[in-house]
Design an enzyme around this catalytic site. Structure first.
Site, PDB file in Angstrom:
ATOM      1  N   MET A  41       0.698  -1.259  -0.031  1.00 45.08           N
ATOM      2  CA  MET A  41      -0.108   0.036   0.114  1.00 45.08           C
ATOM      3  C   MET A  41       1.006   1.118  -0.192  1.00 45.08           C
ATOM      4  O   MET A  41       1.791   1.376   0.979  1.00 45.08           O
ATOM      5  CB  MET A  41      -1.033   0.128   1.113  1.00 45.08           C
ATOM      6  CG  MET A  41      -1.848  -1.078   1.150  1.00 45.08           C
ATOM      7  SD  MET A  41      -2.681  -1.201   2.842  1.00 45.08           S
ATOM      8  CE  MET A  41      -1.684  -2.244   3.823  1.00 45.08           C
ATOM      9  N   CYS A 123       0.175  -2.116 -11.175  1.00 47.45           N
ATOM     10  CA  CYS A 123      -0.320  -0.935 -10.647  1.00 47.45           C
ATOM     11  C   CYS A 123      -0.868  -0.059 -11.675  1.00 47.45           C
ATOM     12  O   CYS A 123      -0.461   0.228 -12.727  1.00 47.45           O
ATOM     13  CB  CYS A 123       0.977  -0.026 -10.078  1.00 47.45           C
ATOM     14  SG  CYS A 123       0.502   1.546  -9.383  1.00 47.45           S
ATOM     15  N   LYS A 164       3.399  -9.556  -9.450  1.00 48.50           N
ATOM     16  CA  LYS A 164       2.031  -9.265  -8.956  1.00 48.50           C
ATOM     17  C   LYS A 164       1.418  -8.496 -10.263  1.00 48.50           C
ATOM     18  O   LYS A 164       1.770  -7.590 -10.835  1.00 48.50           O
ATOM     19  CB  LYS A 164       2.158  -8.373  -7.977  1.00 48.50           C
ATOM     20  CG  LYS A 164       0.480  -8.179  -7.363  1.00 48.50           C
ATOM     21  CD  LYS A 164       0.579  -7.169  -5.993  1.00 48.50           C
ATOM     22  CE  LYS A 164      -0.745  -6.954  -5.408  1.00 48.50           C
ATOM     23  NZ  LYS A 164      -1.674  -6.248  -6.188  1.00 48.50           N
TER      24      LYS A 164
END
Length: 353
Positions: A41, A123, A164
């Site tokens: 985060m 992202c 990710k």
């Protein structure tokens, strides 16, 4: 002791293989459950928050994404972007990078201080995508595979690597992507069950995550729509994944993986102690508390909390309204319900009794 990474490379204890995420996945499988993971985060998964969630059944914790280009070139960036200590395990440091040179230099500098390194390929922030990192890499599987292979060729088993990702509109494109990075040597893959443009208000696509899990042999972690322990088990059962990652859910309730429906008061006390000890920036500190207590205190009290201008003012405000125990006091860190000094009238309090 707190360690800020710099050219002097202050030493901390060697990593214990038990903290390697791959070994954690294996151990959790023996226990008949998925690994519980606190995700990256921006601004908020810093050392104090990572220490807090480890009190509540979290197996693996991520750092915020660090930009490799700035980190390897700038000592100020190194000192401000990454802080750790001997208790900060199991830790995955997430990196934003789009080329082999920066990626390898970053790994060289950071790998002694973490248990794994995660390459961010998901992202969706426009600024990052324009820079060619984050979700921009979802359309360049060859580049991602090249980066992973180069790292494995240089560091071998000394470094554990994750990617990710998000899913593509065509799930077969995602399957092609994960097979390429698996062949390049990635150790596990985390999948956010939304595309680059899917809003968080839309449900995550767990069927897509299940397809990806069935397409590779490396461990897979599911990310998206996990707000409780029950969610984690349901997601794992539906997809067959090895771990479940929470981000928004664990920011709101750091104790969610311990089965708490709402953040227990003891977690508030612990966060106060940890945050003050590590000098967490005030606005970040305040935002954590406001987010944790959003569903448990009245709008008026939350407004007052958010209007505090300094740490001293914030502590005084808490002491005026709540029983906020310090770490040396009996009962510290054990309470469940909000511990008011004077309980508000029913219509002034929004938390569920």
């Amino acid at each position: 002791m707190t360690t800020k990474v710099s050219p002097s490379f202050a030493r901390i204890s060697p990593r214990n293989s038990a903290h390697n995420p791959i070994n954690i996945f294996k151990e959790c499988k023996k226990q008949g459950r998925p690994a519980f993971i606190s995700g990256p985060m921006v601004r908020y998964s810093k050392l104090p928050f990572r220490e807090l969630v480890r009190n509540y059944n979290v197996d693996i914790v991520y750092s915020p994404m660090i930009l490799a280009r700035e980190f390897v070139r700038n000592e100020i960036a190194r000192c401000s972007d990454f802080t750790t200590n001997d208790k900060d395990r199991s830790l995955v440091v997430q990196v934003g990078s789009n080329n082999v040179v920066d990626f390898l230099r970053f790994i060289e500098m950071i790998h002694p201080y973490c248990d794994a390194i995660g390459l961010n390929c998901g992202c969706p922030v426009k600024e990052q995508v324009r820079s060619g990192i984050g979700a921009a890499l979802m359309s360049e599987p060859e580049k991602v595979a090249e980066m992973i292979k180069a790292a494995k060729d240089k560091f071998g088993d000394k470094v554990t690597l994750e990617t990710k990702i998000r899913i593509h509109k065509d799930i077969q494109e995602t399957v092609r992507f994960v097979k390429m990075v698996e062949a390049a040597g990635v150790d596990w893959i985390t999948v956010h069950g939304r595309t680059q443009t899917t809003r968080s208000s839309q449900p995550a696509n767990f069927e897509a995550i299940k397809i990806i899990k069935e397409s590779v042999s490396v461990p897979v972690v599911a990310n998206g729509d996990c707000f409780s322990l029950e969610d984690a088990h349901r997601i794992a059962n539906d997809t067959g994944v090895d771990g479940v990652m929470a981000v928004r859910g664990i920011l709101e309730n750091p104790a969610m993986f311990s089965g708490y429906k709402q953040v227990p008061w003891g977690a508030i006390e612990r966060f106060f102690s940890i945050g003050v000890s590590y000098s967490l920036p005030f606005r970040v500190f305040q935002h954590h508390l406001s987010t944790m207590l959003e569903s448990q205190i009245s709008k008026q009290l939350r407004l007052e909390l958010n209007n505090c201008k300094t740490l001293v003012e914030l502590i005084d405000w808490f002491d005026a309204h709540f029983m906020l125990r310090r770490s040396t006091e009996e009962g510290y860190g054990k309470g469940v319900e909000v511990d008011y000094l004077v309980r508000p009238k029913e219509n002034e309090c929004s938390f569920n009794l």
